[in-house]
Design an enzyme around this catalytic site. Sequence first.
Site, PDB file in Angstrom:
ATOM      1  N   GLU A  54      68.360  47.958  64.566  1.00 24.94           N
ATOM      2  CA  GLU A  54      66.980  47.696  64.972  1.00 24.94           C
ATOM      3  C   GLU A  54      66.882  47.015  66.336  1.00 24.94           C
ATOM      4  OE1 GLU A  54      64.149  48.650  63.722  1.00 24.94           O
ATOM      5  OE2 GLU A  54      64.760  49.399  61.772  1.00 24.94           O
ATOM      6  N   ASN A  66      54.418  51.895  68.449  1.00 23.23           N
ATOM      7  CA  ASN A  66      54.585  52.949  67.446  1.00 23.23           C
ATOM      8  C   ASN A  66      53.421  53.924  67.560  1.00 23.23           C
ATOM      9  OD1 ASN A  66      56.951  51.813  66.127  1.00 23.23           O
ATOM     10  ND2 ASN A  66      55.584  50.203  65.427  1.00 23.23           N
ATOM     11  N   ASP A  68      50.986  54.414  65.736  1.00 21.58           N
ATOM     12  CA  ASP A  68      49.691  53.819  65.368  1.00 21.58           C
ATOM     13  C   ASP A  68      49.275  52.679  66.303  1.00 21.58           C
ATOM     14  OD1 ASP A  68      51.424  51.794  64.634  1.00 21.58           O
ATOM     15  OD2 ASP A  68      50.795  51.740  62.534  1.00 21.58           O
ATOM     16  N   SER A  70      50.957  49.946  66.833  1.00 17.54           N
ATOM     17  CA  SER A  70      51.571  48.677  66.442  1.00 17.54           C
ATOM     18  C   SER A  70      52.912  48.512  67.163  1.00 17.54           C
ATOM     19  CB  SER A  70      51.771  48.631  64.930  1.00 17.54           C
ATOM     20  OG  SER A  70      52.725  49.596  64.529  1.00 17.54           O
ATOM     21  N   ASP A  72      56.932  46.333  66.836  1.00 11.82           N
ATOM     22  CA  ASP A  72      57.891  45.690  65.952  1.00 11.82           C
ATOM     23  C   ASP A  72      58.541  44.530  66.701  1.00 11.82           C
ATOM     24  OD1 ASP A  72      57.361  47.688  64.029  1.00 11.82           O
ATOM     25  OD2 ASP A  72      58.801  49.013  64.982  1.00 11.82           O
ATOM     26  N   ASN A  79      57.071  44.777  61.741  1.00  6.51           N
ATOM     27  CA  ASN A  79      55.850  45.401  62.257  1.00  6.51           C
ATOM     28  C   ASN A  79      54.649  44.461  62.240  1.00  6.51           C
ATOM     29  OD1 ASN A  79      53.254  47.206  61.632  1.00  6.51           O
ATOM     30  ND2 ASN A  79      54.690  48.346  62.921  1.00  6.51           N
TER      31      ASN A  79
END
Length: 144
Positions: A54, A66, A68, A70, A72, A79
């Site tokens: 990650e 992302n 949408d 959002s 991370d 998220n």
Amino acid sequence: MRTFLVIGALVVACLASASHAARTMDRCTLAREMSNLGVPRDQLARWACIAQHESDYRTWVVGPANSDGSNDYGIFQINNYYWCAPPSGRFSYNECGLSCNSLLTDDITKSVRCAQKVLSQQGWSAWSTWKYCSGSLPSINNCF
């Protein structure tokens, strides 16, 4: 000359601050710190694998947007739509009850606690990198 010294001091202070905030861990350091926080030893190799894939063990990483919109955050790339309050003030369910910026610090306690909450509610597959971490993993025992 005085202006130059003040600017130079500010640059040094900023670099010192940035290097302090920019912590990169390794597999064993992460495993030991998570163990000290009470994470079960049989989970540590999985957590280390997730952190590697990650964020490459970097505590300060904010991922790109992302689909949408959002982002991370932190070593486990948690998220902001569901788990933490983004600095933008954008809506978040904020299930972990914390600021996303608190996931970017050298102290991984809040990141670990929030990641454990994600795991308890959604399982390991909450992380898209789970596919790299679902099989047999190298033992973490040599870290202790």
